[in-house]
Design an enzyme around this catalytic site. Structure first.
Site, short mmCIF file in Angstrom:
data_model
loop_
_atom_site.label_atom_id
_atom_site.label_comp_id
_atom_site.label_asym_id
_atom_site.label_seq_id
_atom_site.Cartn_x
_atom_site.Cartn_y
_atom_site.Cartn_z
N GLY A 1 21.83 22.51 23.63
CA GLY A 1 22.47 23.46 22.73
C GLY A 1 23.93 23.13 22.49
O GLY A 1 24.56 23.66 21.58
N ARG A 2 24.47 22.29 23.34
CA ARG A 2 25.88 21.90 23.14
C ARG A 2 26.08 20.43 23.45
O ARG A 2 27.18 20.00 23.81
CB ARG A 2 26.79 22.75 24.01
CG ARG A 2 26.49 22.55 25.44
CD ARG A 2 27.39 23.14 26.43
NE ARG A 2 26.55 23.35 27.60
CZ ARG A 2 26.97 23.80 28.75
NH1 ARG A 2 28.21 24.11 28.89
NH2 ARG A 2 26.14 23.94 29.74
N LYS B 1 29.10 16.03 24.86
CA LYS B 1 28.85 17.40 25.31
C LYS B 1 29.99 18.27 24.78
O LYS B 1 31.16 18.00 25.05
CB LYS B 1 28.82 17.43 26.84
CG LYS B 1 28.44 18.77 27.45
CD LYS B 1 28.24 18.62 28.95
CE LYS B 1 27.96 19.93 29.64
NZ LYS B 1 27.79 19.75 31.09
N ASP C 1 27.99 28.51 20.82
CA ASP C 1 28.74 27.85 19.74
C ASP C 1 28.59 26.33 19.78
O ASP C 1 29.14 25.64 18.92
CB ASP C 1 30.23 28.24 19.83
CG ASP C 1 30.85 27.86 21.17
OD1 ASP C 1 30.15 27.26 22.02
OD2 ASP C 1 32.04 28.17 21.38
N GLY C 2 27.88 25.82 20.77
CA GLY C 2 27.70 24.37 20.85
C GLY C 2 28.94 23.63 21.31
O GLY C 2 28.98 22.40 21.32
N ARG D 1 29.24 11.71 28.07
CA ARG D 1 28.60 11.48 29.37
C ARG D 1 27.44 10.49 29.23
O ARG D 1 26.84 10.37 28.16
CB ARG D 1 28.15 12.81 29.98
CG ARG D 1 27.20 13.57 29.11
CD ARG D 1 26.76 14.86 29.79
NE ARG D 1 25.70 15.50 29.02
CZ ARG D 1 24.97 16.52 29.43
NH1 ARG D 1 25.19 17.04 30.63
NH2 ARG D 1 24.03 17.05 28.68
N ASP E 1 15.85 22.69 34.36
CA ASP E 1 16.40 21.97 33.20
C ASP E 1 17.63 21.17 33.61
O ASP E 1 18.12 20.35 32.84
CB ASP E 1 16.74 22.94 32.07
CG ASP E 1 17.66 24.06 32.52
OD1 ASP E 1 17.29 24.78 33.47
OD2 ASP E 1 18.74 24.22 31.94
N ASN E 2 18.14 21.40 34.80
CA ASN E 2 19.29 20.63 35.28
C ASN E 2 18.87 19.64 36.37
O ASN E 2 19.69 19.24 37.19
CB ASN E 2 20.37 21.58 35.81
CG ASN E 2 20.95 22.45 34.70
OD1 ASN E 2 20.87 22.09 33.53
ND2 ASN E 2 21.51 23.58 35.06
N ASP F 1 24.33 17.77 34.70
CA ASP F 1 24.75 19.10 34.26
C ASP F 1 25.66 19.79 35.27
O ASP F 1 25.33 20.82 35.85
CB ASP F 1 23.52 19.96 33.93
CG ASP F 1 22.99 19.65 32.53
OD1 ASP F 1 23.40 18.61 31.98
OD2 ASP F 1 22.19 20.42 32.00
P1 AMP Z 1 23.33 24.79 31.47
O1 AMP Z 1 24.54 25.61 31.74
O2 AMP Z 1 23.64 23.35 31.26
O3 AMP Z 1 22.23 24.94 32.45
O4 AMP Z 1 22.79 25.31 30.05
C1 AMP Z 1 21.66 26.12 29.88
C2 AMP Z 1 21.27 26.16 28.42
O5 AMP Z 1 22.26 26.83 27.64
C3 AMP Z 1 21.11 24.79 27.77
O6 AMP Z 1 20.05 24.87 26.85
C4 AMP Z 1 22.42 24.59 27.06
O7 AMP Z 1 22.33 23.68 26.00
C5 AMP Z 1 22.73 26.00 26.58
N1 AMP Z 1 24.17 26.22 26.38
C6 AMP Z 1 25.11 26.36 27.33
N2 AMP Z 1 26.33 26.55 26.77
C7 AMP Z 1 26.16 26.53 25.44
C8 AMP Z 1 27.04 26.68 24.32
N3 AMP Z 1 28.35 26.86 24.46
N4 AMP Z 1 26.49 26.62 23.09
C9 AMP Z 1 25.18 26.43 22.92
N5 AMP Z 1 24.30 26.29 23.92
C10 AMP Z 1 24.78 26.34 25.17
MG MG Z 2 21.82 22.29 31.60
#
Ligand code: AMP
Ligand code: MG
Length: 493
Positions: free
Chosen positions: A88-89, A109, A121-122, A172, A248-249, A258
């Site tokens: 998502g980002r 990232k 917000d990606g 990364r 997912d991590n 992650d």
């Molecule tokens: P993580 O914190 O890496 O485990 O992220 C969990 C999920 O949330 C993943 O699908 C990320 O891509 C999504 N995500 C985290 N932060 C953002 C952000 N700022 N914008 C969009 N997606 C996010």
């Molecule tokens: Mg993640």
């Protein structure tokens, strides 16, 4: 053209990803390019550092050969399943073959929204970019399998978090960003055909030796279990807490990925938890082995249809494979912690039927917890006891010295019995002097938000030589003072 891309993932079926370009930013500037890593990737660091390189690393320009995409994945987050997560980002620019012959994924990232962004917000704030750069590079030097940081860019734009703060983009690099959650993504839709495509892809890319096996998917499961067990034992050895060990991590390559609210602990606590969102200590220090096992169980479940045509039989095979985790993890963990107190593998052969050495380790950890002693300093200074009889240095790290004084006596005798000479060298190799301590990282981040990256560069340089004495940088060895202690870390968004 900084990279010679060859994008195998983009050649996989469309269900695996969504093609999406990074979103340009207003006014990017380069914070750092990792020259050594650039070289490994066959990229010219000068080019990366030039305005043309900055455009690519900020997501403002797509270079030739890049097929940018966001990977789809699902995942169990704190135990609950989300069938639709995905990058998502992050956006994958493409893959390169390094000078070591290994294929690497290169991702930005914080480069803008994708189909998987949901309400996000990606983007990424600058702080998490600096944190991930520092911690992942520290892990790499410490020989822990990990994603790497190729570059950090400041976007010149703000992101909305607790107020508006400066944004950043991290480039990364991983041996691949395929996760347990990537398998879950396909398994959740019952898409066995593509699951097999993914498993074959992972075998080809990471574990070609599994192809030699008569049961390649069982071999894949076995290797992934071994790698995760070994990886988490390495985290433990360093007092590292990942903080968000969701499926997912969890990378199937066995790399740490992650980096979010991760931390190296200062004062030892058996289930130390830093993450502000981990209320139950699910991913606390001492739970990391069991949680890796849990994640691997989710991985094994996805493979059941590939393990046997009969699902009961598939489950039985998966369970048999998973049963090996504890044994492998315990072996790795014990070996690594024994090495930290100077007792090598050879010591195992010497009158160690009841494993007195492991008992010594456990007793020490209990004393450390009771005495609120600093994890890194205790192990580091234990070697000084052998080298120069500085017992006082170790004792000074404990709130209460009675127990540790007695322990030192027993330990010294055991080391002498085994081989005191080799012990010191083993301890030096097993106990870093410099780790990225939370209060130092916070200091770097604070300066970074005011546009000053001096401390970032300095800490990064210190961490390049974690096992060497650095008299000029001795303050980086120190535990935080009471008002420097960082009580919690926040998610890496
Ligand atoms: P993580 O914190 O890496 O485990 O992220 C969990 C999920 O949330 C993943 O699908 C990320 O891509 C999504 N995500 C985290 N932060 C953002 C952000 N700022 N914008 C969009 N997606 C996010
Ligand atoms: Mg993640």
């Amino acid at each position: 053209m900084p990279f010679q891309f060859d994008n195998s993932y983009a050649r996989l079926p469309g269900e695996f990803y969504s093609l999406v370009a990074p979103t340009p930013v207003a006014q990017p500037s380069m914070i750092r390019v990792n020259r050594g890593l650039a070289e490994l990737l066959g990229a010219d660091a000068e080019v990366l550092q030039s305005p043309a390189g900055l455009s690519v690393l900020a997501g403002n320009e797509i270079c030739i050969g890049s097929v940018p995409l966001a990977m789809g994945y699902a995942g169990h987050q704190f135990g609950g399943f989300s069938p639709q997560l995905g990058d998502g980002r992050a956006v994958q620019l493409g893959e390169v073959i390094g000078t070591d012959g290994v294929r690497y994924d290169i991702q930005l990232k914080g480069s803008g929204p994708t189909r998987f962004s949901r309400r996000g917000d990606g983007r990424s704030a600058l702080g998490p970019v600096l944190r991930e750069y520092l911690v992942s590079e520290a892990m790499a030097v410490l020989d822990v399998p990990t994603t790497r940081a190729l570059a950090a860019v400041s976007t010149g734009e703000s992101v909305m978090r607790d107020g508006m703060i400066a944004g950043g983009i991290l480039t990364r690099v991983a041996q691949s960003f395929v996760r347990v959650g990537t398998f879950q993504w396909l398994a959740a839709r019952g898409d066995v055909e593509n699951l097999k495509v993914l498993a074959d892809y992972v075998i080809d890319r990471h574990y070609p030796e599994a192809k030699e096996s008569e049961t390649p998917y069982r071999a894949l499961l076995d290797i992934v279990i071994e790698r995760q067990a070994a990886l988490v034992a390495q985290w433990m050895q360093l007092g590292f807490i990942h903080g968000v060990m969701n499926t997912d991590n969890t990378a199937v390559s066995g790399e740490t990925i992650d980096y979010g609210p991760c931390a190296f602990m200062d004062t030892y606590e058996s289930n130390k938890t830093f993450s502000s969102i981990d209320h139950q200590g699910r991913y606390g220090f001492g739970n990391q082995g069991p949680m890796a096992h849990w994640n691997l169980s989710r991985f094994a479940e996805t493979l059941v249809p590939l393990l046997a045509s009969d699902s009961d039989q598939g489950v039985a095979i998966a369970e048999e494979a998973l049963d090996r985790f504890v044994e492998i993890y315990e072996r790795e963990l014990q070996q690594r912690f024994k090495a930290k107190i100077g007792l090598g593998v050879d010591a195992d052969d010497l009158a160690n039927a009841d494993d007195v050495d492991w008992k010594l380790v456990r007793e020490l950890l209990t004393l450390m917890e009771d005495g609120k002693a600093d994890f890194t300093l205790v192990f580091r200074q234990l070697s000084l006891v052998l080298e120069s009889n500085r017992d006082d240095k170790v004792l000074a790290l404990f709130d209460c010295t009675k127990g540790i004084a007695a322990w030192l006596k027993v330990w010294r005798a055991r080391v002498a019995e085994v081989d005191g000479g080799a012990a010191v060298a083993l301890m030096h190799r097993s106990n870093p002097i410099f780790i990225p301590r939370n209060h130092r990282i916070e200091e770097v981040i604070e300066a970074g938000y005011s546009g000053d990256f001096e401390l970032f560069h300095r800490l990064l340089d210190v961490l390049q030589h974690p096992f060497d004495e650095q008299p000029k940088n001795a303050v980086y060895e120190d535990a935080p003072t009471d008002d420097e202690i960082v009580p919690a870390t926040f998610c890496g968004t």
